[in-house]
Design an enzyme around this catalytic site. Structure first.
Site, PDB file in Angstrom:
ATOM      1  N   VAL A 126       3.136  -4.736   0.035  1.00  0.00           N
ATOM      2  CA  VAL A 126       4.009  -3.696   1.140  1.00  0.00           C
ATOM      3  C   VAL A 126       3.182  -4.351   2.697  1.00  0.00           C
ATOM      4  O   VAL A 126       4.786  -4.187   4.159  1.00  0.00           O
ATOM      5  CB  VAL A 126       3.539  -1.923   1.200  1.00  0.00           C
ATOM      6  CG1 VAL A 126       2.145  -2.350   1.635  1.00  0.00           C
ATOM      7  CG2 VAL A 126       4.439  -1.738   2.593  1.00  0.00           C
ATOM      8  N   ALA A 131      -5.309  -4.499  -3.712  1.00  0.00           N
ATOM      9  CA  ALA A 131      -4.175  -3.941  -3.370  1.00  0.00           C
ATOM     10  C   ALA A 131      -2.818  -4.096  -3.296  1.00  0.00           C
ATOM     11  O   ALA A 131      -3.097  -5.322  -2.204  1.00  0.00           O
ATOM     12  CB  ALA A 131      -4.036  -2.609  -3.435  1.00  0.00           C
ATOM     13  N   ASP A 132      -1.561  -4.494  -3.172  1.00  0.00           N
ATOM     14  CA  ASP A 132      -0.344  -4.702  -3.048  1.00  0.00           C
ATOM     15  C   ASP A 132       0.041  -3.568  -2.207  1.00  0.00           C
ATOM     16  O   ASP A 132       1.287  -3.452  -1.112  1.00  0.00           O
ATOM     17  CB  ASP A 132       0.571  -5.770  -4.111  1.00  0.00           C
ATOM     18  CG  ASP A 132       0.227  -7.254  -4.596  1.00  0.00           C
ATOM     19  OD1 ASP A 132      -0.188  -7.648  -4.656  1.00  0.00           O
ATOM     20  OD2 ASP A 132      -0.725  -6.959  -5.061  1.00  0.00           O
ATOM     21  N   ARG A 133      -0.218  -2.608  -2.509  1.00  0.00           N
ATOM     22  CA  ARG A 133       0.272  -1.572  -2.141  1.00  0.00           C
ATOM     23  C   ARG A 133      -0.136   0.523  -2.534  1.00  0.00           C
ATOM     24  O   ARG A 133      -0.291   0.071  -3.981  1.00  0.00           O
ATOM     25  CB  ARG A 133       1.806  -1.471  -2.563  1.00  0.00           C
ATOM     26  CG  ARG A 133       2.843  -0.118  -1.768  1.00  0.00           C
ATOM     27  CD  ARG A 133       4.301  -0.030  -2.112  1.00  0.00           C
ATOM     28  NE  ARG A 133       5.272  -1.104  -2.183  1.00  0.00           N
ATOM     29  CZ  ARG A 133       6.307  -1.613  -1.328  1.00  0.00           C
ATOM     30  NH1 ARG A 133       6.561  -0.424  -0.428  1.00  0.00           N
ATOM     31  NH2 ARG A 133       6.886  -2.519  -0.991  1.00  0.00           N
ATOM     32  N   ALA A 147      -0.382   0.029  -7.003  1.00  0.00           N
ATOM     33  CA  ALA A 147      -0.073  -0.774  -7.367  1.00  0.00           C
ATOM     34  C   ALA A 147      -1.320  -1.794  -6.722  1.00  0.00           C
ATOM     35  O   ALA A 147      -1.572  -2.672  -6.140  1.00  0.00           O
ATOM     36  CB  ALA A 147       1.271  -0.995  -6.716  1.00  0.00           C
TER      37      ALA A 147
END
Length: 550
Positions: free
Chosen positions: A104, A257-259, A267
């Site tokens: 995100v 974390a990516d989102r 995620a």
């Protein structure tokens, strides 16, 4: 950190990124001259990590619009059509958004740029130069912010882990994927927590999972651990985490974390969910470390996250599997919030409530309101500097005068900057003062430029350039009222806060300095009395009509 995921210089803007596909066997940097190159290195995973992806995208755009010949020509062809210029840049932003779908941070960064463009469109100077300068300044701001945020994440993370693991003075960490300097603009998120512990001499060991199938742990994190000489650095295969916790012991797990969704579902790189289950089975606290921009409250839960699926060939080539073998190769998985002990951000740690839920939405709302209030206060106190303000120096001023001040050049008896020599004579905190000499004929002028900040403090103490406009207007009125004591103004630039004035013959000395030095000025009282009497009378209602006075 010793490693640089990207190398950026601002004059003119230029960026190179470290090709992470070659790590640890080689360190090679790739030039990024435009958005196409930025898109390519993101898509091919030559750079990776949610914060770094966002930075490369925005800096790539800044380099493109400010230095790429084709882009500059296309924008110049649009003239002063603000809407067309904005739409042109939007196309580049939308293209960058197609590079990778899960992180995100990329989308948040691109949206920030779009908001900045709206402000330019609404301004009185929506030129190509204004758009380009705005993008460049915001990209450089984001670069500085990323490093500062990562350091704050590291400190918050070290604090909460040491508090949770209070029975020990040194921490045994486990992490997955790569979340260090190679995943960010510098320092790192989850690996930044390890760095912060190391700086406090509180890191006993760190075990990195190899992170199949792309091996970010074995290629990148292991490389960083060795480069930073982290104590107890050890590489393990993904399936060894449980055995490690069961036999050798682990105090905490920290991952990136990516989102992160509104309910705390997170995620991250494939294998993170497995690691959280193993940690839960052994009673090991499992922390997520990510910047505030990773918190995505528009998604209620992890089921809403779009998970990127990578080509089967990536998995086959790294596993030595037979060609043609069907593969399912998701790049990410989702760890449910119930397995997370806390989400570490630069603004603090989001910890579970008594019932075990993590209210990310409430945390975001509270800090968004606080940031908005701070921004509103800053808007009141922060004074705007025109986008085309250029602080002059002895080197730059002759060319500036030749280009912008023909009357001043006439008084110097010059048509070009050749032969003009500048000497800075002011020592104040509010203005720059220069004497400009034409060496061929001895003619001189005075140049005074207002600074947009207090020089001894810096840009954190801004000043309005409007004062130079009122000083210019006052000098014009004073010259008319008392010409014997006031220099003639040859040129004034409101945007640069700069005046060019008639040369004042020696002694060229600041009155304050003269008085401190004990110099006597026999006519000073009389001269000041005459000046004040004439200017006060001739700018008052006694001498002016009602219209002039208004």
């Amino acid at each position: 950190a010793n490693l640089q995921s990207l190398r950026y210089s601002s004059s003119p803007p230029k960026m190179e990124v470290l090709d992470q596909l070659l790590i640890p066997h080689a360190k090679e940097y790739i030039d990024i001259p435009d958005v196409e190159a930025a898109w390519s290195v993101i898509r091919k995973m030559q750079i990776r990590g949610a914060p770094l992806i966002a930075m490369v995208a925005v800096l790539g755009l800044a380099v493109d619009v400010n230095t790429n010949k084709k882009t500059i020509e296309e924008m110049t062809a649009l003239g002063s059509d603000a809407d067309a210029l904005e739409a042109y840049i939007h196309k580049k932003l939308d293209y960058l958004a197609t590079s990778r779908p899960t992180a995100v941070n990329l989308f948040n960064a691109l949206e920030e740029v779009k908001q900045k463009l709206i402000a330019v469109v609404k301004s009185d100077s929506a030129t190509r130069e204004a758009f380009c300068k705005t993008i460049l300044e915001h990209a450089e701001f984001m670069l500085e912010r990323d490093v500062a945020d990562n350091r704050a994440i590291g400190q918050h993370g070290a604090d909460v882990i040491l508090k949770t693991c209070s029975s020990t003075d040194t921490i045994r960490l486990v992490t997955i994927c790569n979340t260090g300097s190679l995943a960010t603009a510098g320092y790192g998120t989850a690996l930044g927590v390890a760095r912060a512990l190391q700086e406090r001499n509180a890191l006993q060991s760190i075990h990195a999972l190899e992170t199949r199938p792309y091996n970010q742990g074995s290629r990148l994190t292991a490389f960083e651990i060795l480069e930073e000489q982290m104590p107890g650095g050890t590489l393990i295969c993904d399936s060894a985490a449980g055995a490690l916790m069961n036999t050798k012991g682990v105090d905490a797990v920290v991952v990136g974390a990516d989102r992160v969704c509104a309910n705390g579902d997170t995620a991250n790189k494939i294998g993170t969910y497995n690691l959280s289950l193993v940690a839960a089975a052994h009673g090991v606290p499992f922390y997520v470390a990510a910047p505030f921009t990773t918190l995505d409250t528009s998604l209620s839960c992890g089921e809403k996250i779009e998970i990127e699926e990578r080509p089967a060939e990536e998995m086959i080539s790294t596993s030595k599997a037979p060609k043609g073998m069907p593969c399912w190769n998701p790049a990410f998985d989702v760890t449910p919030a119930k397995f997370i002990a806390g989400i570490i951000t630069e603004k603090g740690v989001i910890e579970p409530a008594i019932d075990g839920t993590i209210d990310v939405a409430a945390f975001v709302e509270a800090h968004t309101k606080a940031d908005a209030a701070a921004a509103a206060t800053e808007t009141v106190t922060k004074l705007k500097v025109p986008f085309d303000y250029t602080e002059q120096s002895c080197d730059s001023l002759p060319a500036y005068l030749a280009k912008n001040a023909p009357v001043a050049m006439e008084h110097l008896g010059a048509t070009t900057s050749e032969g003009l020599v500048c000497n800075e004579v002011g020592d104040g905190n509010l203005n720059l003062v220069f004497i400009v000499l034409n060496e061929t004929n001895g003619k001189q002028i005075i140049v005074k430029q207002s600074l947009p900040y207090v020089r001894c403090v810096g840009e954190s103490w801004p000043l309005t350039l409007e004062r130079s406009f009122f000083e210019y207007k006052a000098l014009a009125a004073e010259k008319e009222a008392c010409p014997e004591f006031v220099p003639t103004v040859y040129y004034f630039s409101k945007s640069d806060g700069l005046m060019v004035m008639e040369y004042i013959p020696p002694p060229n000395i600041i009155l304050r300095k003269g008085l401190i030095a004990g110099i006597r000025y026999p006519t000073m009282a009389t001269d000041m009395g005459t000046f004040c009497a004439k200017t006060l009378f001739k700018t008052s209602g006694f001498a002016l009509t009602e219209t002039q006075l208004r």
